[in-house]
Write a protein that holds these residues in place. Structure first.
Motif, PDB file in Angstrom:
ATOM      1  N   GLU A 295       0.797  -1.228   0.000  1.00 21.64           N
ATOM      2  CA  GLU A 295       0.000   0.000   0.000  1.00 21.64           C
ATOM      3  C   GLU A 295       0.826   1.273   0.000  1.00 21.64           C
ATOM      4  N   CYS A 296       2.030   1.173   0.510  1.00 21.31           N
ATOM      5  CA  CYS A 296       2.746   2.411   0.838  1.00 21.31           C
ATOM      6  C   CYS A 296       3.568   2.953  -0.327  1.00 21.31           C
ATOM      7  N   HIS A 297       4.043   4.172  -0.168  1.00 23.50           N
ATOM      8  CA  HIS A 297       5.064   4.697  -1.060  1.00 23.50           C
ATOM      9  C   HIS A 297       6.445   4.406  -0.487  1.00 23.50           C
ATOM     10  N   LEU A 298       6.496   4.483   0.845  1.00 22.73           N
ATOM     11  CA  LEU A 298       7.784   4.393   1.510  1.00 22.73           C
ATOM     12  C   LEU A 298       7.626   3.572   2.787  1.00 22.73           C
ATOM     13  N   ALA A 299       8.584   2.700   3.048  1.00 21.71           N
ATOM     14  CA  ALA A 299       8.510   1.877   4.246  1.00 21.71           C
ATOM     15  C   ALA A 299       9.579   2.308   5.245  1.00 21.71           C
ATOM     16  N   LEU A 300       9.153   2.409   6.507  1.00 21.54           N
ATOM     17  CA  LEU A 300      10.107   2.601   7.589  1.00 21.54           C
ATOM     18  C   LEU A 300      10.282   1.245   8.241  1.00 21.54           C
ATOM     19  N   LEU A 301      11.442   0.657   8.065  1.00 22.18           N
ATOM     20  CA  LEU A 301      11.700  -0.630   8.693  1.00 22.18           C
ATOM     21  C   LEU A 301      12.342  -0.383  10.056  1.00 22.18           C
ATOM     22  N   VAL A 302      11.559  -0.652  11.101  1.00 22.55           N
ATOM     23  CA  VAL A 302      12.057  -0.428  12.452  1.00 22.55           C
ATOM     24  C   VAL A 302      12.753  -1.699  12.933  1.00 22.55           C
ATOM     25  N   VAL A 303      14.023  -1.593  13.270  1.00 21.60           N
ATOM     26  CA  VAL A 303      14.728  -2.755  13.795  1.00 21.60           C
ATOM     27  C   VAL A 303      15.178  -2.489  15.226  1.00 21.60           C
ATOM     28  N   ASP A 304      15.298  -3.555  15.948  1.00 20.98           N
ATOM     29  CA  ASP A 304      15.753  -3.476  17.330  1.00 20.98           C
ATOM     30  C   ASP A 304      17.274  -3.393  17.314  1.00 20.98           C
ATOM     31  N   GLY A 305      17.796  -2.223  17.621  1.00 20.04           N
ATOM     32  CA  GLY A 305      19.229  -1.993  17.519  1.00 20.04           C
ATOM     33  C   GLY A 305      20.042  -2.868  18.452  1.00 20.04           C
ATOM     34  N   TYR A 306      19.424  -3.243  19.539  1.00 23.13           N
ATOM     35  CA  TYR A 306      20.130  -4.079  20.504  1.00 23.13           C
ATOM     36  C   TYR A 306      20.300  -5.493  19.956  1.00 23.13           C
ATOM     37  N   GLU A 307      19.248  -5.997  19.312  1.00 23.31           N
ATOM     38  CA  GLU A 307      19.319  -7.356  18.762  1.00 23.31           C
ATOM     39  C   GLU A 307      20.010  -7.418  17.419  1.00 23.31           C
ATOM     40  N   GLY A 308      19.993  -6.340  16.703  1.00 19.58           N
ATOM     41  CA  GLY A 308      20.589  -6.338  15.368  1.00 19.58           C
ATOM     42  C   GLY A 308      19.609  -6.840  14.319  1.00 19.58           C
ATOM     43  N   ILE A 309      20.101  -6.943  13.090  1.00 20.03           N
ATOM     44  CA  ILE A 309      19.263  -7.342  11.963  1.00 20.03           C
ATOM     45  C   ILE A 309      18.961  -8.835  12.041  1.00 20.03           C
ATOM     46  N   THR A 310      17.690  -9.183  11.933  1.00 18.93           N
ATOM     47  CA  THR A 310      17.316 -10.589  11.942  1.00 18.93           C
ATOM     48  C   THR A 310      16.857 -11.011  10.550  1.00 18.93           C
ATOM     49  N   GLU A 311      16.609 -12.300  10.434  1.00 16.89           N
ATOM     50  CA  GLU A 311      16.182 -12.816   9.146  1.00 16.89           C
ATOM     51  C   GLU A 311      14.848 -12.202   8.713  1.00 16.89           C
ATOM     52  N   GLN A 312      13.974 -11.990   9.693  1.00 18.79           N
ATOM     53  CA  GLN A 312      12.685 -11.387   9.333  1.00 18.79           C
ATOM     54  C   GLN A 312      12.836  -9.959   8.845  1.00 18.79           C
ATOM     55  N   ASP A 313      13.770  -9.235   9.444  1.00 18.36           N
ATOM     56  CA  ASP A 313      14.030  -7.879   8.970  1.00 18.36           C
ATOM     57  C   ASP A 313      14.465  -7.936   7.511  1.00 18.36           C
ATOM     58  N   ALA A 314      15.336  -8.891   7.218  1.00 18.23           N
ATOM     59  CA  ALA A 314      15.833  -9.031   5.850  1.00 18.23           C
ATOM     60  C   ALA A 314      14.684  -9.335   4.899  1.00 18.23           C
ATOM     61  N   LYS A 315      13.778 -10.165   5.365  1.00 18.90           N
ATOM     62  CA  LYS A 315      12.625 -10.547   4.545  1.00 18.90           C
ATOM     63  C   LYS A 315      11.777  -9.315   4.203  1.00 18.90           C
ATOM     64  N   VAL A 316      11.526  -8.515   5.219  1.00 22.31           N
ATOM     65  CA  VAL A 316      10.689  -7.334   5.016  1.00 22.31           C
ATOM     66  C   VAL A 316      11.399  -6.327   4.107  1.00 22.31           C
ATOM     67  N   ALA A 317      12.704  -6.187   4.298  1.00 21.53           N
ATOM     68  CA  ALA A 317      13.466  -5.286   3.431  1.00 21.53           C
ATOM     69  C   ALA A 317      13.392  -5.772   1.989  1.00 21.53           C
ATOM     70  N   GLU A 318      13.468  -7.060   1.826  1.00 24.04           N
ATOM     71  CA  GLU A 318      13.419  -7.642   0.489  1.00 24.04           C
ATOM     72  C   GLU A 318      12.060  -7.377  -0.166  1.00 24.04           C
ATOM     73  N   LEU A 319      11.031  -7.507   0.661  1.00 22.74           N
ATOM     74  CA  LEU A 319       9.680  -7.217   0.189  1.00 22.74           C
ATOM     75  C   LEU A 319       9.591  -5.814  -0.382  1.00 22.74           C
ATOM     76  N   ALA A 320      10.102  -4.871   0.379  1.00 23.21           N
ATOM     77  CA  ALA A 320      10.030  -3.473  -0.035  1.00 23.21           C
ATOM     78  C   ALA A 320      10.816  -3.280  -1.324  1.00 23.21           C
ATOM     79  N   HIS A 321      11.987  -3.879  -1.366  1.00 16.82           N
ATOM     80  CA  HIS A 321      12.843  -3.767  -2.540  1.00 16.82           C
ATOM     81  C   HIS A 321      12.148  -4.327  -3.782  1.00 16.82           C
ATOM     82  N   GLU A 322      11.631  -5.532  -3.624  1.00 17.45           N
ATOM     83  CA  GLU A 322      10.957  -6.213  -4.731  1.00 17.45           C
ATOM     84  C   GLU A 322       9.758  -5.429  -5.228  1.00 17.45           C
ATOM     85  N   ALA A 323       9.056  -4.827  -4.273  1.00 15.53           N
ATOM     86  CA  ALA A 323       7.846  -4.104  -4.636  1.00 15.53           C
ATOM     87  C   ALA A 323       8.183  -2.720  -5.190  1.00 15.53           C
TER      88      ALA A 323
END
Ligand code: GDP
Ligand code: GDP
Length: 494
Positions: A295-323
């Motif tokens: 739906e969006c024009h732009l996605a803000l991917l909020v990640v937990d800085g303490y935990e770092g980037i997880t696989e799900q974060d990567a998945k969501v980033a990929e989604l945005a990229h692909e779309a």
């Protein structure tokens, strides 16, 4: 939905255009796959695949699948109940039908494995489910699948089926599939000729056309701090806030207005909170993320800085990229990161390394709970939106192309010289550039990447995917009477 073995995966694969697998660490939550599809049928849906639902067993796994199925039903606008015509009616079919009746969702009942006429004889038995119609299909052979899509469109409430068809049509403007890339290449044919071929044409300035209402999706893992960020944004000075009906079903979007600029926040955390069952299977929040991103024009991917980037974060980033959506990575809970590790430059490098396919996305550091860094978010959103919606003038683009080629010659291909003649931007959001070449197939992958990087260096394109395609064109093309309409071979690079 359906009991095990009726052919759900087979149907799913047949309909699938693009899929996102949700892999979960929790046992029993490994089978849902979600994706957006666009098919020649002319409509666009999100499909949710559930595990096989069975009533008899009480083991943990089956229960978990049932819970998941309930979430999926709640999430859905319509449910396709798949049965097996060859096996006939099974008690678990009744169980599933009961679940669906209770949920009161529009349902299409389908008899699968009707590969030949004889299996149709079994359909009457399935009518014992008490449904009005049982639609015969063969998922394995693709029979009746078009009718199924028609039936889905006819069963959905009017506004939903209209929007499914409309979205499909709008998206055709953005190259995703090979056919769509071809269409974009055709658009390039019709674009104004560049100055090299017609110097009197095009010295137009860049055009920036940011929509009046910028749609911003706030996505990320549960607990990353999405709600905290939204709340902090709402509390910013000069902010006018109103809640409005959501862009996605059941959602409540938040409209922010500041200094005459409107932002519609598609807040996926808020959506999750409204769903009681969803708590149990939070991973389904990816379904919500899929919708919000589409739906969006732009996605803000909020990640937990303490935990770092997880696989799900990567998945969501990929989604945005692909779309083809713009993306900003917001590292939250910066206050929790130990002082020794709190180096923004180093952290950004690491994020870009782990999410190398979106290394164009700016990285912000905030502490939503302490309201630190939050005031940088909307200005950055605007900056990125500007690049996402910019159409660079053809003349500037071609000067850049010339410089790029001078700095680094194209290697020959099969003993022949590869020439890039000119380029033109055919679309914004994401910026899409078509380069005319004598031999598109001879442009090596590494050169394509070099060109993309050079264009980024030249024009920024901060936070937005950039699509570059090559198409075949003769040198003197565009001059009246000399048009070669050779086979086009557009290729993309993001
Ligand atoms: P799921 O457990 O519901 O996801 O079912 P699957 O998609 O894994 O299919 C179960 C079995 O049914 C597989 O062996 C498929 O090859 C088979 N199957 C699926 N669709 C058809 C069909 O249309 N005709 C026939 N004859 N077999 C099918
Ligand atoms: P959501 O599930 O992504 O919406 O996450 P929430 O906004 O509900 O936040 C999850 C938890 O993290 C809550 O307990 C917040 O108080 C906490 N939290 C959010 N932002 C920060 C932050 O910047 N620093 C710290 N230390 N905690 C935070």
């Amino acid at each position: 939905m359906g009991r095990p073995n009726v052919g759900k995966s087979t149907l799913f694969n047949r309909l699938a255009h693009r899929r996102i697998a949700v892999v979960d660490d929790e046992p029993g939550v490994t089978r849902d796959r979600i994706y957006a599809m666009a098919r020649p049928v002319g409509a666009r849906f999100h499909l949710i695949d559930t595990g096989g639902v069975a009533q008899a067993t009480e083991d943990q796994f089956a229960i978990s699948i049932r819970d998941q199925a309930r979430v999926a039903i709640e999430e859905a606008d319509l449910v396709v109940h798949l049965c097996d015509a060859r096996a006939g009616l099974h008690p678990d079919d009744r169980f599933v039908a009961g679940m669906l009746r209770q949920a009161g969702k529009p349902t299409v009942t389908v008899a699968n494995k009707v590969d030949a006429r004889d299996a149709e004889d079994l359909l009457p038995e399935l009518y014992e489910l008490g449904v009005e119609e049982v639609l015969p299909i063969s998922a394995a052979h693709g029979l009746g699948v078009g009718d199924l899509v028609d039936k889905i469109l006819a069963t959905l409430p009017r506004e939903l089926s209209d929007s499914a068809v409309q979205q499909f049509e709008t998206e055709a403007a953005q190259p995703r599939t090979r056919a769509e890339r071809r269409a974009a290449a055709r658009a390039a044919d019709e674009a104004p000729r560049p100055e090299e071929l017609a110097p009197e044409l095009d010295d137009a300035p860049d055009e920036v056309s940011i929509p009046d209402e910028l749609k911003v999706a706030v996505v990320g893992r549960p607990n990353a701090g999405k709600s905290s960020l939204v709340n902090a944004l709402l509390g910013e000075p000069r902010m006018v806030v109103s809640e409005i009906p959501g862009t996605t079903r059941d959602a409540v979007d938040t409209l922010l207005e500041r200094d005459g600029r409107r932002f519609r926040l598609i807040d996926t955390a808020g959506l999750r909170r409204k769903r009681s069952v969803a708590r149990k299977v939070e991973k389904l929040s990816v379904v919500v993320a899929v919708r919000a991103i589409e739906e969006c024009h732009l996605a803000l991917l909020v990640v937990d800085g303490y935990e770092g980037i997880t696989e799900q974060d990567a998945k969501v980033a990929e989604l945005a990229h692909e779309a083809g959506k713009a993306l900003i990575i917001v590292v939250n809970k910066w206050d929790l990161v130990q002082e020794g590790a709190r180096n923004r430059q180093e952290y950004t490098k690491r994020v870009h390394k782990e999410l190398s396919f979106v290394s164009y996305a700016p990285v912000l550091f905030i502490s939503a709970a302490r309201n630190e860094g939050v005031s940088d978010v909307l200005p950055k959103v605007l900056e990125v939106a500007r690049d996402h919606f910019t159409r660079v003038s053809t003349s500037k683009l071609n000067k850049a192309l010339q410089r790029t080629m001078e700095r680094h010659h194209l290697p020959a291909y099969k003993g022949r010289r590869v020439s890039l003649y000119y380029c033109t931007q055919v679309a914004v959001a994401p910026p899409t550039i078509v380069v005319a070449a004598n031999m598109p197939e001879g442009v090596h992958f590494s050169y394509r990447r070099y060109l993309v990087n050079a264009l980024r260096e030249e024009f920024g394109f901060q936070g937005t995917p950039l699509r570059v395609m090559f198409k075949r064109r003769g040198k003197d093309i565009g001059r009246a009477g000399h048009t070669h309409r050779k086979r086009t071979d557009p290729r993309t690079h993001g």
